[in-house]
Scaffold this active site. Structure first.
Site, PDB file in Angstrom:
ATOM      1  N   GLU A 279       1.179  -1.167  -0.360  1.00 51.90           N
ATOM      2  CA  GLU A 279       0.033   0.001   0.438  1.00 51.90           C
ATOM      3  C   GLU A 279       1.217   0.882  -0.151  1.00 51.90           C
ATOM      4  OE1 GLU A 279      -2.901   2.763   0.098  1.00 51.90           O
ATOM      5  OE2 GLU A 279      -3.305   0.297  -0.624  1.00 51.90           O
TER       6      GLU A 279
ATOM      7  N   CYS B 119      -6.054  10.777   4.537  1.00 54.35           N
ATOM      8  CA  CYS B 119      -5.486  10.105   3.946  1.00 54.35           C
ATOM      9  C   CYS B 119      -4.603   9.931   5.500  1.00 54.35           C
ATOM     10  CB  CYS B 119      -3.893  10.871   3.411  1.00 54.35           C
ATOM     11  SG  CYS B 119      -3.157  12.383   4.437  1.00 54.35           S
TER      12      CYS B 119
END
Length: 85
Positions: free
Chosen positions: A27, A61
């Site tokens: 990721e 985020c």
């Protein structure tokens, strides 16, 4: 190998893993995971972890939209996550 990090780190991990043909899940530059350790109290950890993914409609985020859990706990985590929704 599972990592969360930058693109640069991902390239280095992929290169190192390729030598011995290790599977890699990355990721890179994305949202933060919730990492649930084997000794965690799942009934206390999972519901707030699921709820946190929906703060700001999941548009930040820092929204932890992934759970990384021990394979042995997966069924129980799934139950708890569904019950939270």
């Amino acid at each position: 190998i599972s990592i969360t990090g930058s693109t640069r780190a991902g390239v280095l991990v992929a290169q190192a893993a390729a030598v011995t043909v290790k599977r890699v899940a990355q990721e890179l530059g994305g949202k933060s995971p919730n990492v649930v350790l084997p000794d965690a109290d799942l009934t206390r950890a999972i519901p707030p972890g699921v709820a946190a993914a929906f703060r700001n409609m999941g548009q930040s985020c820092s929204a932890p939209t992934r759970l990384i859990v021990p394979r042995a706990a997966l069924d129980r985590v799934h139950e708890l996550a569904l019950a939270t929704l």
